[in-house]
Design a protein around this motif. Structure first.
Motif, PDB file in Angstrom:
ATOM      1  N   THR A   2       0.960  -1.137  -0.075  1.00 12.71           N
ATOM      2  CA  THR A   2      -0.006   0.069  -0.120  1.00 12.71           C
ATOM      3  C   THR A   2       0.810   1.168   0.150  1.00 12.71           C
ATOM      4  N   ASP A   3       2.170   1.028   0.200  1.00 10.66           N
ATOM      5  CA  ASP A   3       3.153   2.236   0.338  1.00 10.66           C
ATOM      6  C   ASP A   3       2.770   3.267   1.517  1.00 10.66           C
ATOM      7  N   GLN A   4       1.941   2.618   2.584  1.00 17.53           N
ATOM      8  CA  GLN A   4       1.623   3.262   3.633  1.00 17.53           C
ATOM      9  C   GLN A   4       2.556   3.075   4.934  1.00 17.53           C
ATOM     10  N   PRO A   5       2.855   3.910   5.854  1.00 16.30           N
ATOM     11  CA  PRO A   5       3.751   3.585   6.965  1.00 16.30           C
ATOM     12  C   PRO A   5       2.762   2.672   7.918  1.00 16.30           C
ATOM     13  N   VAL A   6       3.624   1.907   8.651  1.00 20.82           N
ATOM     14  CA  VAL A   6       3.099   0.989   9.704  1.00 20.82           C
ATOM     15  C   VAL A   6       3.372   1.548  10.991  1.00 20.82           C
ATOM     16  N   LYS A   7       2.239   1.471  12.010  1.00 21.78           N
ATOM     17  CA  LYS A   7       2.705   2.138  13.178  1.00 21.78           C
ATOM     18  C   LYS A   7       2.677   0.830  14.238  1.00 21.78           C
ATOM     19  N   ALA A   8       3.337   0.957  15.189  1.00 19.69           N
ATOM     20  CA  ALA A   8       3.208  -0.194  16.219  1.00 19.69           C
ATOM     21  C   ALA A   8       1.980  -0.066  16.973  1.00 19.69           C
ATOM     22  N   GLY A   9       1.756  -1.222  17.443  1.00 24.46           N
ATOM     23  CA  GLY A   9       0.472  -1.256  18.248  1.00 24.46           C
ATOM     24  C   GLY A   9      -0.443  -2.414  17.414  1.00 24.46           C
ATOM     25  N   GLU A  10      -1.669  -2.509  17.918  1.00 19.55           N
ATOM     26  CA  GLU A  10      -2.931  -3.462  17.283  1.00 19.55           C
ATOM     27  C   GLU A  10      -3.161  -3.204  16.020  1.00 19.55           C
ATOM     28  N   THR A  11      -3.074  -4.216  14.999  1.00 16.22           N
ATOM     29  CA  THR A  11      -3.386  -3.907  13.567  1.00 16.22           C
ATOM     30  C   THR A  11      -4.740  -4.965  13.116  1.00 16.22           C
ATOM     31  N   GLN A  12      -5.156  -4.317  12.069  1.00 17.96           N
ATOM     32  CA  GLN A  12      -6.107  -5.125  11.394  1.00 17.96           C
ATOM     33  C   GLN A  12      -5.804  -5.883  10.085  1.00 17.96           C
ATOM     34  N   LEU A  13      -6.237  -6.996   9.883  1.00 21.49           N
ATOM     35  CA  LEU A  13      -5.814  -7.685   8.587  1.00 21.49           C
ATOM     36  C   LEU A  13      -7.183  -8.395   8.198  1.00 21.49           C
ATOM     37  N   ALA A  14      -7.786  -7.910   7.003  1.00 24.33           N
ATOM     38  CA  ALA A  14      -8.891  -8.226   6.249  1.00 24.33           C
ATOM     39  C   ALA A  14      -8.700  -9.919   5.701  1.00 24.33           C
ATOM     40  N   PRO A  15      -9.916 -10.460   5.894  1.00 20.93           N
ATOM     41  CA  PRO A  15      -9.817 -12.081   5.391  1.00 20.93           C
ATOM     42  C   PRO A  15      -8.999 -11.973   4.142  1.00 20.93           C
ATOM     43  N   TYR A  16      -7.994 -13.068   4.329  1.00 18.29           N
ATOM     44  CA  TYR A  16      -7.006 -13.438   3.389  1.00 18.29           C
ATOM     45  C   TYR A  16      -6.047 -12.540   2.980  1.00 18.29           C
ATOM     46  N   ALA A  17      -6.125 -11.328   3.637  1.00 13.74           N
ATOM     47  CA  ALA A  17      -5.373 -10.127   3.211  1.00 13.74           C
ATOM     48  C   ALA A  17      -3.730 -10.685   3.556  1.00 13.74           C
ATOM     49  N   VAL A  18      -2.746  -9.754   3.017  1.00 12.57           N
ATOM     50  CA  VAL A  18      -1.392  -9.963   3.138  1.00 12.57           C
ATOM     51  C   VAL A  18      -0.897  -8.517   3.173  1.00 12.57           C
ATOM     52  N   GLN A  19       0.114  -8.408   4.156  1.00 13.73           N
ATOM     53  CA  GLN A  19       0.912  -7.101   4.536  1.00 13.73           C
ATOM     54  C   GLN A  19       2.558  -7.677   4.152  1.00 13.73           C
ATOM     55  N   ILE A  20       3.241  -6.863   3.359  1.00 13.18           N
ATOM     56  CA  ILE A  20       4.785  -6.767   3.561  1.00 13.18           C
ATOM     57  C   ILE A  20       5.386  -5.622   4.038  1.00 13.18           C
ATOM     58  N   ILE A  21       5.830  -5.849   5.098  1.00 17.06           N
ATOM     59  CA  ILE A  21       6.412  -4.633   5.818  1.00 17.06           C
ATOM     60  C   ILE A  21       7.733  -4.594   5.720  1.00 17.06           C
ATOM     61  N   GLN A  22       8.274  -3.534   5.333  1.00 14.56           N
ATOM     62  CA  GLN A  22       9.812  -3.401   5.196  1.00 14.56           C
ATOM     63  C   GLN A  22      10.386  -2.351   6.346  1.00 14.56           C
ATOM     64  N   SER A  23      11.446  -2.622   6.823  1.00 22.68           N
ATOM     65  CA  SER A  23      12.039  -1.649   7.706  1.00 22.68           C
ATOM     66  C   SER A  23      13.661  -1.763   7.860  1.00 22.68           C
ATOM     67  N   LYS A  24      14.276  -0.747   7.999  1.00 21.26           N
ATOM     68  CA  LYS A  24      15.709  -1.026   7.842  1.00 21.26           C
ATOM     69  C   LYS A  24      16.446  -1.738   8.802  1.00 21.26           C
ATOM     70  N   ASN A  25      17.400  -2.559   8.566  1.00 24.52           N
ATOM     71  CA  ASN A  25      18.186  -3.541   9.656  1.00 24.52           C
ATOM     72  C   ASN A  25      18.823  -2.494  10.755  1.00 24.52           C
TER      73      ASN A  25
END
Length: 199
Positions: A176-199
């Motif tokens: 989605t090219d959106q930032p991901v914040k720490a905390g509780e998050t929702q995932l829709a049915p059969y949804a996928v998230q690929i989260i990138q962060s620097k090492n």
């Protein structure tokens, strides 16, 4: 070194369905530090439990391997009214620079959670994902490149799911090219998230 994890019924036959000589798990005997004499097949009306060293008790299902230790240490024992009560069910073994873990049975969800937490700790991993009451069916895997860490979260169910994610400050959902914040998050049915962060 790395971490190798395997379970009951592993390495019993080769790719042509020929049974390995030298007993069950013969190809992994040195790495696992044990050998399996036989297994008990559990009928649905004959439950078995597994008790971890911290006394947490969980359910075993389908198969119970009869394990003989050579170098491995015990993480959990069978707790049953059968002749193998008190014998090893889950083990760990130092092998070279790494570790090998063996679960001689199929664990219920609670057992997989306990074992998973122990594996994460033993491997020295950090947890960015924490299960919640509504996260059953959410899978997490990650990959690391030279510069980035990638977390893959997949909701394998047809229901919305929530999970707790400890996101880094620069975490971004690549789909989605959106930032991901720490905390509780929702995932829709059969949804996928690929989260990138620097090492």
């Amino acid at each position: 070194g790395g971490a190798f994890v395997t379970n009951a019924m592993s390495a019993t036959s080769d790719e042509e369905d020929n049974v390995f000589l030298g007993g069950y798990l013969a190809p992994f005997r040195q790495a696992l530090g044990l050998w399996v004499e036989e297994w008990d097949v559990l009928p649905p009306v004959s439950p078995c439990s597994v008790r971890f060293n911290d006394q947490t008790t969980v359910k075993a299902d389908m198969i119970c391997d009869l394990i003989h230790l050579e170098h491995a240490t015990v993480l959990a024992n069978y707790s049953t009214n059968k002749f193998y009560d008190g014998t090893p069910a889950i083990t760990a073994n130092q092998y070279g620079q790494g570790q090998a873990f063996f679960a001689g049975t199929y664990l219920d969800q609670a057992g997989m959670t306990v074992l998973g937490d122990q594996l994460v700790a033993a491997a020295g991993l950090t947890q960015t994902y924490q299960a919640t009451d509504h996260s059953d069916g959410v899978e997490l895997s990650h990959r690391v490149s030279q510069d980035y860490r990638y977390d893959f979260l997949i909701n394998t169910t047809n229901q919305p799911k929530s999970y707790h994610y400890d996101a880094a400050d620069d975490a971004r959902d690549l789909l989605t090219d959106q930032p991901v914040k720490a905390g509780e998050t929702q995932l829709a049915p059969y949804a996928v998230q690929i989260i990138q962060s620097k090492n």
